[in-house]
Design a protein around this motif. Sequence first.
Motif, PDB file in Angstrom:
ATOM      1  N   THR A 151       9.235   1.225   3.494  1.00  0.00           N
ATOM      2  CA  THR A 151       8.544   2.511   3.425  1.00  0.00           C
ATOM      3  C   THR A 151       9.494   3.668   3.714  1.00  0.00           C
ATOM      4  O   THR A 151       9.463   4.700   3.032  1.00  0.00           O
ATOM      5  N   ALA A 152      10.356   3.488   4.706  1.00  0.00           N
ATOM      6  CA  ALA A 152      11.258   4.573   5.121  1.00  0.00           C
ATOM      7  C   ALA A 152      12.446   4.743   4.189  1.00  0.00           C
ATOM      8  O   ALA A 152      12.907   5.878   3.958  1.00  0.00           O
ATOM      9  N   GLU A 153      12.969   3.626   3.648  1.00  0.00           N
ATOM     10  CA  GLU A 153      14.213   3.687   2.879  1.00  0.00           C
ATOM     11  C   GLU A 153      14.006   3.632   1.365  1.00  0.00           C
ATOM     12  O   GLU A 153      14.663   4.367   0.622  1.00  0.00           O
ATOM     13  N   ASP A 167       0.823  -1.203   0.000  1.00  0.00           N
ATOM     14  CA  ASP A 167       0.000   0.000   0.000  1.00  0.00           C
ATOM     15  C   ASP A 167       0.861   1.259   0.000  1.00  0.00           C
ATOM     16  O   ASP A 167       0.568   2.230  -0.708  1.00  0.00           O
ATOM     17  N   ALA A 168       1.925   1.260   0.811  1.00  0.00           N
ATOM     18  CA  ALA A 168       2.800   2.435   0.869  1.00  0.00           C
ATOM     19  C   ALA A 168       3.499   2.662  -0.468  1.00  0.00           C
ATOM     20  O   ALA A 168       3.645   3.810  -0.916  1.00  0.00           O
ATOM     21  N   THR A 196       2.559   1.626  -3.640  1.00  0.00           N
ATOM     22  CA  THR A 196       1.684   2.039  -4.747  1.00  0.00           C
ATOM     23  C   THR A 196       1.033   3.388  -4.471  1.00  0.00           C
ATOM     24  O   THR A 196       0.768   4.151  -5.408  1.00  0.00           O
ATOM     25  N   ALA A 197       0.801   3.724  -3.204  1.00  0.00           N
ATOM     26  CA  ALA A 197       0.250   5.046  -2.878  1.00  0.00           C
ATOM     27  C   ALA A 197       1.229   6.158  -3.253  1.00  0.00           C
ATOM     28  O   ALA A 197       0.824   7.277  -3.579  1.00  0.00           O
ATOM     29  N   ALA A 198       2.523   5.838  -3.206  1.00  0.00           N
ATOM     30  CA  ALA A 198       3.554   6.810  -3.583  1.00  0.00           C
ATOM     31  C   ALA A 198       3.796   6.843  -5.085  1.00  0.00           C
ATOM     32  O   ALA A 198       4.672   7.584  -5.549  1.00  0.00           O
ATOM     33  N   GLY A 199       3.047   6.027  -5.832  1.00  0.00           N
ATOM     34  CA  GLY A 199       3.214   6.006  -7.280  1.00  0.00           C
ATOM     35  C   GLY A 199       4.245   5.019  -7.770  1.00  0.00           C
ATOM     36  O   GLY A 199       4.597   5.024  -8.953  1.00  0.00           O
ATOM     37  N   VAL A 200       4.728   4.146  -6.885  1.00  0.00           N
ATOM     38  CA  VAL A 200       5.737   3.145  -7.252  1.00  0.00           C
ATOM     39  C   VAL A 200       5.035   1.848  -7.648  1.00  0.00           C
ATOM     40  O   VAL A 200       4.216   1.319  -6.886  1.00  0.00           O
ATOM     41  N   GLN A 201       5.342   1.342  -8.826  1.00  0.00           N
ATOM     42  CA  GLN A 201       4.795   0.051  -9.235  1.00  0.00           C
ATOM     43  C   GLN A 201       5.811  -1.049  -8.917  1.00  0.00           C
ATOM     44  O   GLN A 201       7.020  -0.792  -8.825  1.00  0.00           O
ATOM     45  N   PRO A 224      -3.986  -7.654  -3.176  1.00  0.00           N
ATOM     46  CA  PRO A 224      -5.258  -7.299  -3.808  1.00  0.00           C
ATOM     47  C   PRO A 224      -5.052  -6.343  -4.973  1.00  0.00           C
ATOM     48  O   PRO A 224      -4.106  -5.547  -4.986  1.00  0.00           O
ATOM     49  N   ALA A 225      -5.941  -6.422  -5.936  1.00  0.00           N
ATOM     50  CA  ALA A 225      -5.842  -5.530  -7.094  1.00  0.00           C
ATOM     51  C   ALA A 225      -5.848  -4.080  -6.637  1.00  0.00           C
ATOM     52  O   ALA A 225      -6.590  -3.690  -5.721  1.00  0.00           O
ATOM     53  N   ARG A 226      -5.025  -3.269  -7.265  1.00  0.00           N
ATOM     54  CA  ARG A 226      -4.958  -1.856  -6.929  1.00  0.00           C
ATOM     55  C   ARG A 226      -6.154  -1.112  -7.526  1.00  0.00           C
ATOM     56  O   ARG A 226      -6.690  -1.519  -8.566  1.00  0.00           O
ATOM     57  N   PRO A 227      -6.573  -0.022  -6.913  1.00  0.00           N
ATOM     58  CA  PRO A 227      -7.677   0.764  -7.479  1.00  0.00           C
ATOM     59  C   PRO A 227      -7.338   1.275  -8.881  1.00  0.00           C
ATOM     60  O   PRO A 227      -6.173   1.426  -9.238  1.00  0.00           O
ATOM     61  N   ALA A 228      -8.356   1.524  -9.664  1.00  0.00           N
ATOM     62  CA  ALA A 228      -8.147   2.040 -11.022  1.00  0.00           C
ATOM     63  C   ALA A 228      -7.323   3.323 -10.978  1.00  0.00           C
ATOM     64  O   ALA A 228      -7.566   4.207 -10.148  1.00  0.00           O
ATOM     65  N   GLY A 229      -6.331   3.380 -11.864  1.00  0.00           N
ATOM     66  CA  GLY A 229      -5.473   4.551 -11.926  1.00  0.00           C
ATOM     67  C   GLY A 229      -4.297   4.512 -10.979  1.00  0.00           C
ATOM     68  O   GLY A 229      -3.407   5.369 -11.048  1.00  0.00           O
TER      69      GLY A 229
END
Length: 369
Positions: free
Chosen positions: A323-325, A214-215, A217-222, A237-242
């Motif tokens: 998440t931190a590094e 979550d951390a 993909t929320a930051a835009g990292v795939q 789990p599948a990520r939200p659209a976009g």
Amino acid sequence: MHVVLAGGGTGGHIEPMLALADALTRRSTAPGGTPRVTCLGTSRGMETRLVPARGYDLRLIPPVPLPRKPTPDLLRVPGRIVRAVSETRALLTELGADVVVGFGGYVALPAYLAARRAGVPVVVHEQNALPGLANRIGARVAARVALTVPGTPLHGGVHVGMPLRTSITGLDRAARRAEARAAFGLHADRPTLLVFGGSQGAASLNRAAVGAADALTAAGVQVLHARGPKNTDVAVPARPAGSAPYVVVDYLERMDLAYAAADLALCRSGAVTVAELSAVGLPAAFVPLPIGNGEQRLNALPVVEAGGGLLVADADLDPAWITAELVPLLTDPTALSALAAHAAAAGTPDADERLADLVLDVATRRGTR
């Protein structure tokens, strides 16, 4: 000229052996023409599948497993060595070997001893920063000793690097990035983390990466995550659209495409892995295997000290560390670019040719005596 290569059991021995075989068979201008190559292995190793698939002749010899600790099985080793050396010496004579190149492990030891008795020169290649018993013995009888990691404690060793497949050493990551990301269902322009723990996966890497999904993909990292074929419980789990995607696969058949897709890797630090990443200029967060003699940490140190990666203990790897590094690093293109440049500078993509030069020099010197 006939070159006999001894390396079997694990991919860490077999892959550099086959990379050298490829380099030797490209040498049409060698004395006497293109060298003949025969590989030695045993019936119990991966070489029975990998060597014939690459088009090389494989001859089988009896294995001589060497216990790491004193056990009753140690008492059987001398008898096994005598038998294996006798059969291997007869085989070297039959083949008319001009040089034997060993890569360590239970195939190499009888080959070294048989070559010495047959008067055939030996070249040793050590993949790890800490040599195993077979190569420590082989170095004592070798004409030349080649090292992957500078400073490896083998007498007379010279640094040549790790021989690798040309599909890796010739990889242009930037040129293949769009193709590679499309092949894995990734976005073309998002920062990308590659997670892999070897062919079977790694439980600690799987847990930490999934926990940080979550951390990331929320930051835009795939993420492209190879979990290992037996680890079917590892899922995201599948990520939200976009959102940035998190792609989980069992196994990566095309490591070249995986490397081209990635901006940073989270992985173990086996000798071949470290060499491949530095050869293609892909920085990594290395997580050494927490068992054994500590060789994986030492394998990674030259790249890390050169500024081409990070090092984290297996016990310290968790979602909070990622998440931190890693999230700040993956979202900083300038820092990623600097890491990649330092990783590439630490690599030796021509190690296969350098080792081929050394081997042919030893064989030629024998032929002129």
